[in-house]
Design a protein around this motif. Structure first.
Motif, PDB file in Angstrom:
ATOM      1  N   PRO A  40      -2.983 -54.430 -51.679  1.00  0.00           N
ATOM      2  CA  PRO A  40      -3.482 -53.662 -52.806  1.00  0.00           C
ATOM      3  C   PRO A  40      -4.492 -52.581 -52.425  1.00  0.00           C
ATOM      4  O   PRO A  40      -4.791 -51.718 -53.225  1.00  0.00           O
ATOM      5  CB  PRO A  40      -4.147 -54.732 -53.676  1.00  0.00           C
ATOM      6  N   LEU A  41      -5.048 -52.612 -51.197  1.00  0.00           N
ATOM      7  CA  LEU A  41      -6.070 -51.637 -50.815  1.00  0.00           C
ATOM      8  C   LEU A  41      -5.706 -50.929 -49.524  1.00  0.00           C
ATOM      9  O   LEU A  41      -5.065 -51.510 -48.650  1.00  0.00           O
ATOM     10  CB  LEU A  41      -7.422 -52.337 -50.604  1.00  0.00           C
ATOM     11  N   ASN A  42      -6.152 -49.693 -49.381  1.00  0.00           N
ATOM     12  CA  ASN A  42      -6.086 -49.032 -48.084  1.00  0.00           C
ATOM     13  C   ASN A  42      -7.133 -49.687 -47.195  1.00  0.00           C
ATOM     14  O   ASN A  42      -8.229 -50.022 -47.645  1.00  0.00           O
ATOM     15  CB  ASN A  42      -6.378 -47.542 -48.211  1.00  0.00           C
ATOM     16  N   TYR A  43      -6.781 -49.878 -45.925  1.00  0.00           N
ATOM     17  CA  TYR A  43      -7.678 -50.595 -45.024  1.00  0.00           C
ATOM     18  C   TYR A  43      -7.407 -50.178 -43.591  1.00  0.00           C
ATOM     19  O   TYR A  43      -6.260 -50.052 -43.169  1.00  0.00           O
ATOM     20  CB  TYR A  43      -7.454 -52.108 -45.149  1.00  0.00           C
ATOM     21  N   SER A  44      -8.460 -49.975 -42.826  1.00  0.00           N
ATOM     22  CA  SER A  44      -8.380 -49.872 -41.370  1.00  0.00           C
ATOM     23  C   SER A  44      -9.726 -50.287 -40.799  1.00  0.00           C
ATOM     24  O   SER A  44     -10.757 -50.157 -41.454  1.00  0.00           O
ATOM     25  CB  SER A  44      -7.994 -48.460 -40.907  1.00  0.00           C
ATOM     26  N   GLU A  45      -9.691 -50.825 -39.576  1.00  0.00           N
ATOM     27  CA  GLU A  45     -10.910 -51.281 -38.912  1.00  0.00           C
ATOM     28  C   GLU A  45     -10.705 -51.163 -37.416  1.00  0.00           C
ATOM     29  O   GLU A  45      -9.652 -51.542 -36.906  1.00  0.00           O
ATOM     30  CB  GLU A  45     -11.187 -52.728 -39.301  1.00  0.00           C
ATOM     31  N   ALA A  46     -11.683 -50.618 -36.696  1.00  0.00           N
ATOM     32  CA  ALA A  46     -11.578 -50.435 -35.249  1.00  0.00           C
ATOM     33  C   ALA A  46     -12.274 -51.576 -34.522  1.00  0.00           C
ATOM     34  O   ALA A  46     -13.324 -52.050 -34.954  1.00  0.00           O
ATOM     35  CB  ALA A  46     -12.192 -49.105 -34.845  1.00  0.00           C
ATOM     36  N   TYR A  47     -11.677 -52.009 -33.383  1.00  0.00           N
ATOM     37  CA  TYR A  47     -12.231 -53.112 -32.603  1.00  0.00           C
ATOM     38  C   TYR A  47     -12.560 -52.744 -31.168  1.00  0.00           C
ATOM     39  O   TYR A  47     -13.287 -53.468 -30.514  1.00  0.00           O
ATOM     40  CB  TYR A  47     -11.264 -54.305 -32.594  1.00  0.00           C
ATOM     41  N   GLY A  48     -11.990 -51.664 -30.648  1.00  0.00           N
ATOM     42  CA  GLY A  48     -12.247 -51.315 -29.257  1.00  0.00           C
ATOM     43  C   GLY A  48     -12.143 -49.828 -29.014  1.00  0.00           C
ATOM     44  O   GLY A  48     -11.397 -49.125 -29.693  1.00  0.00           O
ATOM     45  N   VAL A  49     -12.906 -49.348 -28.020  1.00  0.00           N
ATOM     46  CA  VAL A  49     -12.851 -47.948 -27.606  1.00  0.00           C
ATOM     47  C   VAL A  49     -12.989 -47.919 -26.088  1.00  0.00           C
ATOM     48  O   VAL A  49     -13.742 -48.703 -25.509  1.00  0.00           O
ATOM     49  CB  VAL A  49     -13.952 -47.098 -28.289  1.00  0.00           C
ATOM     50  N   ASN A  50     -12.225 -47.041 -25.430  1.00  0.00           N
ATOM     51  CA  ASN A  50     -12.331 -46.934 -23.976  1.00  0.00           C
ATOM     52  C   ASN A  50     -13.095 -45.665 -23.599  1.00  0.00           C
ATOM     53  O   ASN A  50     -13.579 -44.932 -24.476  1.00  0.00           O
ATOM     54  CB  ASN A  50     -10.951 -47.014 -23.301  1.00  0.00           C
ATOM     55  N   ASP A  51     -13.194 -45.393 -22.308  1.00  0.00           N
ATOM     56  CA  ASP A  51     -13.959 -44.236 -21.831  1.00  0.00           C
ATOM     57  C   ASP A  51     -13.252 -42.909 -22.080  1.00  0.00           C
ATOM     58  O   ASP A  51     -13.811 -41.848 -21.797  1.00  0.00           O
ATOM     59  CB  ASP A  51     -14.267 -44.383 -20.337  1.00  0.00           C
TER      60      ASP A  51
END
Length: 191
Positions: A40-51
């Motif tokens: 029912p909702l738009n959703y995104s979530e970030a868990y990791g980032v590299n160099d």
């Protein structure tokens, strides 16, 4: 490099959660967007980032959740294993490896950091004997993946995936469960 990946939540009326990247502690967050329309909702979530400022996380597509790779302003759907419908991306290294899961199965995606036109490919990792599921949590630049098999905080065992094998790291002496949450480029594991 001082970059941070995570999420922010918008206010009324939608309260959507947005994956975000902060290039440093003094900049405003970059909204990474969504893979598609969520139900029912738009959703995104970030868990990791590299160099390389490539970000991984999860986003809703209809009523499902899929892992994503974001780079150069573009969010790519990582897809799921054949026959599975959901995926989660939890960690990314600097050499083109993303760790996560598809339904109950641990997976890695390989991508070409220098070629945005080449689609990531998915590969299932083995589950240690005696367990029905496993969850990767971190990956180093050598391609070592760590996480846990079983249910977290109940019966889980920390796991190291190396050279195509799942190595059960056991539990703390006298303990009941363990979970690996990080690995550095020296191969040292924390959890």
């Amino acid at each position: 490099l001082g970059e941070l990946a995570g999420a922010g939540k918008e206010g009324e009326p939608n309260f959507y959660t947005h994956a975000a990247l902060w290039l440093n502690k003094d900049t405003e967050a970059i909204d990474l967007g969504f893979l598609g329309q969520g139900v029912p909702l738009n959703y995104s979530e970030a868990y990791g980032v590299n160099d390389l400022s490539h970000v991984v996380g999860n986003s809703a597509i209809s009523s499902l959740i899929h892992g994503f790779l974001w780079r150069s302003g573009q969010m790519t759907d990582l897809g799921a294993l054949s026959g599975q419908v959901v995926s989660e991306a939890r960690a990314i290294n600097n050499t083109g490896l993303i760790a996560g899961k598809s339904n109950f199965f641990p997976v890695v995606w390989e991508y070409d950091p220098g070629n945005p036109g080449r689609a990531p490919t998915i590969q299932q990792l083995p589950i240690p004997a005696g367990f029905f599921s496993a969850t990767p949590t971190a990956v180093n630049d050598a391609g070592d993946v760590v996480g846990y098999a079983g249910s977290p905080n109940i019966d889980s065992h920390a796991v190291l995936w190396r050279d195509g094998m799942a190595i059960d790291l056991g539990v703390w002496p006298g303990g009941h469960y363990s979970a690996a949450t990080g690995i550095n480029n020296l191969g040292q594991i924390v959890g």
